[in-house]
Design a protein around this motif. Sequence first.
Motif, PDB file in Angstrom:
ATOM      1  N   UNK A  41       0.839  -1.205   0.000  1.00 50.84           N
ATOM      2  CA  UNK A  41       0.000   0.000   0.000  1.00 50.84           C
ATOM      3  C   UNK A  41       0.869   1.248   0.000  1.00 50.84           C
ATOM      4  N   UNK A  42       1.921   1.252   0.829  1.00 52.36           N
ATOM      5  CA  UNK A  42       2.825   2.405   0.900  1.00 52.36           C
ATOM      6  C   UNK A  42       3.501   2.626  -0.453  1.00 52.36           C
ATOM      7  N   UNK A  43       3.944   1.546  -1.078  1.00 47.79           N
ATOM      8  CA  UNK A  43       4.606   1.657  -2.366  1.00 47.79           C
ATOM      9  C   UNK A  43       3.641   2.168  -3.439  1.00 47.79           C
ATOM     10  N   UNK A  44       2.412   1.698  -3.387  1.00 49.54           N
ATOM     11  CA  UNK A  44       1.409   2.157  -4.351  1.00 49.54           C
ATOM     12  C   UNK A  44       1.163   3.652  -4.171  1.00 49.54           C
ATOM     13  N   UNK A  45       1.100   4.095  -2.914  1.00 51.47           N
ATOM     14  CA  UNK A  45       0.914   5.511  -2.655  1.00 51.47           C
ATOM     15  C   UNK A  45       2.055   6.349  -3.180  1.00 51.47           C
ATOM     16  N   UNK A  46       3.273   5.851  -3.051  1.00 51.00           N
ATOM     17  CA  UNK A  46       4.443   6.572  -3.565  1.00 51.00           C
ATOM     18  C   UNK A  46       4.370   6.726  -5.073  1.00 51.00           C
TER      19      UNK A  46
END
Length: 258
Positions: A249-254
């Motif tokens: 999720x964090x990577x997708x947000x980035x």
Amino acid sequence: MALVLLDKGDGIATITLNRPEAMNALSRALRIELCSACQHVADDETIHALIVTGAGDRAFTAGLDLKELGESGLGPANDRDAVTNPVFALSEMPIPVIGAINGVAITGGFELALACDIRIASTNARFADTHARVGITPGWGLSQKLSRFIGLSRACELSFTGQFLDAQTACDWGLVNHVYEPGQLMSAARALAHDMTTIDRDFLKVYKDLIMTGFDRNLADGMAYENEISLPYNARVSMDDVESRRLAIIERGRKLKG
């Protein structure tokens, strides 16, 4: 000519009501084809989300075929079988259903729109409950659902007058989530459905059941149902899986930010 078109790909199914010359009216033959298409989608484990729309840009669906009803009677207005009741056919779908409301949704068509889990609309969309105008009481849930979605007073206004509700007002009232230009509606629906394909299909089914079952109950009973489902489900969840998904999720947000 097929009365219902079914397209599948990339984890998304699209059902199109295909009687544009009759404003996609829900004839018995169309309702049977719709049920078959819904069953086909439900049985396909590669499909995460379903989009339902109408052919052309005039109508999502104008509801039951009144010419056909004049010949056969009003029985279909109270059908309880998914084969002939399109609202049941959609309501029984285990995966999310997105209604892409491309034109008018009138009476039975309004009820079909309400059977979708999420509704988005084009600027051509119009909603009308004309049951009172034609002297038929709803049998597919509109009299109970509409007030829950937009409030009692607004629902009474629409149902007691048969007035048309435009797409932007429907959005302002919470009946639809977004309004798009006609040429953008289906791409927006597919983008929304694509987001759902990134979620585990079995989890989507569990979460949809949790929300829909709870919605049909009062708050206390809904909370109890959530606890009943959540306790055993979460007990089986691996914390390593949760952490890997959190990092995804964090990577997708980035990526979205960048």
